[in-house]
Design a protein around this motif. Structure first.
Motif, PDB file in Angstrom:
ATOM      1  N   ASN A   1       1.037  -1.337   0.100  1.00 47.10           N
ATOM      2  CA  ASN A   1       0.031  -0.083  -0.250  1.00 47.10           C
ATOM      3  C   ASN A   1       0.935   1.278  -0.129  1.00 47.10           C
ATOM      4  N   TYR A   2       1.804   1.212   0.777  1.00 44.41           N
ATOM      5  CA  TYR A   2       2.869   2.272   0.893  1.00 44.41           C
ATOM      6  C   TYR A   2       3.410   2.607  -0.556  1.00 44.41           C
ATOM      7  N   ASN A   3       4.047   1.417  -1.108  1.00 43.26           N
ATOM      8  CA  ASN A   3       4.531   1.674  -2.357  1.00 43.26           C
ATOM      9  C   ASN A   3       3.712   2.091  -3.477  1.00 43.26           C
ATOM     10  N   LEU A   4       2.477   1.622  -3.246  1.00 43.24           N
ATOM     11  CA  LEU A   4       1.302   2.169  -4.381  1.00 43.24           C
ATOM     12  C   LEU A   4       1.111   3.807  -4.093  1.00 43.24           C
ATOM     13  N   TRP A   5       1.066   4.230  -2.978  1.00 42.65           N
ATOM     14  CA  TRP A   5       0.854   5.670  -2.720  1.00 42.65           C
ATOM     15  C   TRP A   5       1.938   6.467  -3.011  1.00 42.65           C
ATOM     16  N   SER A   6       3.076   6.201  -2.349  1.00 42.93           N
ATOM     17  CA  SER A   6       4.422   7.025  -2.666  1.00 42.93           C
ATOM     18  C   SER A   6       4.856   6.842  -4.122  1.00 42.93           C
ATOM     19  N   SER A   7       4.608   5.880  -5.028  1.00 45.51           N
ATOM     20  CA  SER A   7       5.085   6.039  -6.397  1.00 45.51           C
ATOM     21  C   SER A   7       4.204   6.925  -7.014  1.00 45.51           C
ATOM     22  N   ALA A   8       2.921   6.796  -6.694  1.00 44.47           N
ATOM     23  CA  ALA A   8       1.796   7.815  -7.540  1.00 44.47           C
ATOM     24  C   ALA A   8       2.377   9.345  -7.080  1.00 44.47           C
ATOM     25  N   TYR A   9       2.686   9.601  -6.031  1.00 43.13           N
ATOM     26  CA  TYR A   9       3.189  11.071  -5.777  1.00 43.13           C
ATOM     27  C   TYR A   9       4.448  11.239  -6.284  1.00 43.13           C
ATOM     28  N   ASN A  10       5.137  10.483  -6.314  1.00 40.27           N
ATOM     29  CA  ASN A  10       6.768  10.515  -7.158  1.00 40.27           C
ATOM     30  C   ASN A  10       6.158  11.019  -8.735  1.00 40.27           C
ATOM     31  N   SER A  11       5.264  10.293  -9.329  1.00 43.26           N
ATOM     32  CA  SER A  11       5.013  10.662 -10.727  1.00 43.26           C
ATOM     33  C   SER A  11       4.415  11.976 -10.758  1.00 43.26           C
ATOM     34  N   ILE A  12       3.650  12.451  -9.530  1.00 38.39           N
ATOM     35  CA  ILE A  12       2.939  13.754  -9.540  1.00 38.39           C
ATOM     36  C   ILE A  12       4.000  14.779  -9.465  1.00 38.39           C
ATOM     37  N   TYR A  13       5.056  14.499  -8.566  1.00 41.10           N
ATOM     38  CA  TYR A  13       5.992  15.461  -8.556  1.00 41.10           C
ATOM     39  C   TYR A  13       6.968  15.597  -9.846  1.00 41.10           C
ATOM     40  N   LEU A  14       7.153  14.525 -10.369  1.00 39.53           N
ATOM     41  CA  LEU A  14       7.821  14.531 -11.584  1.00 39.53           C
ATOM     42  C   LEU A  14       7.301  15.561 -12.622  1.00 39.53           C
ATOM     43  N   VAL A  15       5.683  15.343 -12.847  1.00 39.49           N
ATOM     44  CA  VAL A  15       5.101  16.102 -13.883  1.00 39.49           C
ATOM     45  C   VAL A  15       5.044  17.506 -13.404  1.00 39.49           C
ATOM     46  N   ASN A  16       4.805  17.854 -11.878  1.00 40.31           N
ATOM     47  CA  ASN A  16       4.794  19.245 -11.431  1.00 40.31           C
ATOM     48  C   ASN A  16       6.178  19.750 -11.949  1.00 40.31           C
ATOM     49  N   SER A  17       7.159  19.156 -11.527  1.00 38.80           N
ATOM     50  CA  SER A  17       8.639  19.680 -12.032  1.00 38.80           C
ATOM     51  C   SER A  17       8.614  20.179 -13.346  1.00 38.80           C
ATOM     52  N   PHE A  18       8.262  19.148 -14.148  1.00 39.06           N
ATOM     53  CA  PHE A  18       8.313  19.255 -15.631  1.00 39.06           C
ATOM     54  C   PHE A  18       7.336  20.442 -16.084  1.00 39.06           C
ATOM     55  N   LEU A  19       6.318  20.370 -15.529  1.00 36.68           N
ATOM     56  CA  LEU A  19       5.364  21.538 -16.047  1.00 36.68           C
ATOM     57  C   LEU A  19       5.955  22.966 -15.650  1.00 36.68           C
ATOM     58  N   GLU A  20       6.527  23.092 -14.696  1.00 36.84           N
ATOM     59  CA  GLU A  20       7.138  24.363 -13.987  1.00 36.84           C
ATOM     60  C   GLU A  20       8.335  24.658 -14.866  1.00 36.84           C
ATOM     61  N   GLY A  21       9.066  23.582 -15.372  1.00 35.09           N
ATOM     62  CA  GLY A  21      10.289  24.083 -16.387  1.00 35.09           C
ATOM     63  C   GLY A  21       9.727  24.231 -17.668  1.00 35.09           C
ATOM     64  N   LEU A  22       8.740  23.831 -18.039  1.00 33.33           N
ATOM     65  CA  LEU A  22       8.158  23.842 -19.245  1.00 33.33           C
ATOM     66  C   LEU A  22       7.468  25.346 -19.493  1.00 33.33           C
ATOM     67  N   SER A  23       6.958  25.918 -18.421  1.00 32.21           N
ATOM     68  CA  SER A  23       6.396  27.190 -18.302  1.00 32.21           C
ATOM     69  C   SER A  23       7.311  28.149 -18.686  1.00 32.21           C
ATOM     70  N   GLU A  24       8.611  28.024 -18.265  1.00 35.80           N
ATOM     71  CA  GLU A  24       9.953  28.916 -18.515  1.00 35.80           C
ATOM     72  C   GLU A  24      10.484  28.683 -19.829  1.00 35.80           C
ATOM     73  N   ALA A  25      10.233  27.562 -20.517  1.00 37.61           N
ATOM     74  CA  ALA A  25      10.886  27.269 -21.960  1.00 37.61           C
ATOM     75  C   ALA A  25      10.310  28.284 -23.025  1.00 37.61           C
ATOM     76  N   THR A  26      10.887  29.447 -23.004  1.00 39.81           N
ATOM     77  CA  THR A  26      10.608  30.391 -24.008  1.00 39.81           C
ATOM     78  C   THR A  26      11.416  30.156 -25.134  1.00 39.81           C
ATOM     79  N   GLU A  27      12.509  29.232 -25.081  1.00 39.35           N
ATOM     80  CA  GLU A  27      13.278  29.270 -26.429  1.00 39.35           C
ATOM     81  C   GLU A  27      12.904  27.982 -27.340  1.00 39.35           C
TER      82      GLU A  27
END
Length: 466
Positions: A107-133
């Motif tokens: 159960n812990y692996n299920l939860w934590s891996s899901a939030y790891n993916s969410i963190y990955l996406v959030n970080s990517f979206l933040e970088g993408l918002s600054e990708a002006t080039e």
């Protein structure tokens, strides 16, 4: 060669920063990743490679990859399709017995891996918002793909746990102490992400393989989202749009070809390439009964579920195997138990066309279109080699049609993404059917919030019954 090495080095460094797991938010100081982010999102090749890295990482994420800590496996145990045949693994037994304790490791692996993916996406979206080039069309497409993955992940989190923290940034300080969010707000965010994703993606976006999210991936999942919300007209509309795309999708007559890589029935798949080394799917490795290493066999099909198939059902013949030594039936949708071969021949199925017919059948029935519902139902039954409802029972009533739809969903979608577990929950049938378990309680409909997370975050409350 120098360019490839540069990209590899940048991606390796950025991956280290990306993959700092959510469970470490309290213990690990926030890394200074501003320079790396600027480098990654300044170049189109590195941005595309970073998105590919997210796809590859999904196959390593327990909740989504079909492993023993995945939604597919754990919910199959919690429902009535799959059983344990080994009693030594207490954590797995807890799912089958609907007696999950909060510190259960799966159960812990299920939860934590899901939030790891969410963190990955959030970080990517933040970088993408600054990708002006980078090219604007590319930026919007990648935003659409990543927003879909976040919506997909939250959809399962809220359906498994109820209220969960809604995390939309990579801010360590706020995330570490985030409290649970009301379900309505989470569903609104899921819908916002899906609608935005559908708007950003087009049917002309390049997609070399079916492991990349496109607009039809989004439409197919939106159809499921609206089905769960009982917005029947919208569910029917979205599933119809996917079904109408006959250029890209079709129900395959040969059931042994359905789960092949880039199958025409596949809407979205995951490739094992991200794992490296072995190239079989986790589902194949987990469900198939190996004759070489029989002590690895951990699960089998529930007897009552197997008895529900008629002898002429092609799904019984093609998707269920038999272990003579154990005298047990097993899931055989994937045919490869272990492999290191290339090219990879099987991908993990996430979304496929057959579900869309079943979504539309159920939605049509609830909008007074019984004949349309039967027509969709019969398409699935015909592929399975069964008699058509229109022929054998033309005067069938609505309640009988609905009962057959749910039975066909169980037989068609077993061992895929917890469909049986979620169907029992959303139709309020779970207690009636699973209540025969000696210790079943209504509160078992939600998994417990992992105690490992609550120890680090005092703002996380626990679900009732735990």
């Amino acid at each position: 060669m120098k360019i490839n090495l540069y990209i590899k080095n940048i991606l390796t460094l950025s991956a280290v920063l990306f993959l700092v797991s959510c469970e470490d938010f309290v213990e690990v100081a926030p890394p200074d990743n501003k320079l790396v982010r600027e480098e990654v999102f300044r170049n189109e090749n590195t941005v595309i490679s970073a998105m590919n890295g997210i796809y590859n990482q999904l196959f390593l994420a327990s909740y989504i990859n079909g492993s023993s800590s995945s939604i597919t496996y754990l919910t199959a145990l919690s429902a009535d399709n799959i059983k344990n045949i080994r009693t030594t693994n207490l954590d797995r037994l807890q799912f089958e017995e609907n007696e999950i304790i909060p510190d259960n490791e799966y159960n812990y692996n299920l939860w934590s891996s899901a939030y790891n993916s969410i963190y990955l996406v959030n970080s990517f979206l933040e970088g993408l918002s600054e990708a002006t080039e980078i090219d604007e069309e590319l930026r919007l497409r990648l935003e659409g793909e990543s927003r879909f993955i976040r919506a997909f992940t939250y959809f399962y989190l809220v359906n498994l746990y109820g209220e969960v923290p809604l995390i939309l940034s990579s801010d360590y300080t706020n995330n570490a102490l985030a409290s649970r969010t009301e379900k309505e707000q989470i569903y609104n965010q899921i819908l916002d992400d899906l609608l935005m994703s559908a708007e950003l993606l087009t049917d002309t976006d390049p997609r070399e393989e079916r492991i990349q999210v496109d607009v039809f991936t989004v439409k197919a999942f939106l159809a499921r989202f609206y089905l769960y919300q009982e917005q029947w007209e919208l569910a029917s509309q979205l599933s119809s749009e996917v079904i109408a795309n006959t250029q890209d999708f079709e129900l395959l007559e040969n059931l042994d070809e359905v789960f092949l890589a880039n199958s025409k029935e596949a809407i979205w798949q995951l490739s094992p390439i991200g794992r490296g080394g072995n190239t079989q799917t986790n589902e194949g490795n987990l469900f198939i009964h190996s004759t070489l290493l029989p002590f690895f066999v951990s699960n089998a099909i529930e007897d009552d579920f197997f008895q529900g198939f008629t002898n002429d059902d092609l799904r019984l013949l093609h998707w269920i195997g038999y272990n003579e030594s154990l005298q047990e039936f097993f899931v055989y949708k994937y045919k490869i138990w272990n492999s290191g071969d290339f090219p990879i021949t099987e991908y993990s199925m996430v979304l496929r066309l057959a579900e869309q017919y079943l979504i539309r059948a159920e939605s049509r029935l609830h909008t007074n279109n019984r004949n349309g519902a039967i027509a969709d139902l019969d398409i699935i039954r015909q592929r399975a080699g069964l008699d058509l409802i229109a022929d054998i029972n033309p005067n069938i009533n609505d309640s009988e049609v609905l009962e057959i739809i749910m039975a066909e969903r169980r037989k068609e979608l077993f061992a895929e993404w917890g469909h049986r577990w979620f169907d029992l929950k959303r139709t309020d049938k779970a207690t009636d059917i699973l209540g025969t378990h000696s210790q079943w309680e209504e509160t078992d409909l939600l998994f417990p919030i992992p105690s490992q997370e609550r120890m680090k975050n005092p703002n996380l409350s626990q679900n009732l019954g735990y």
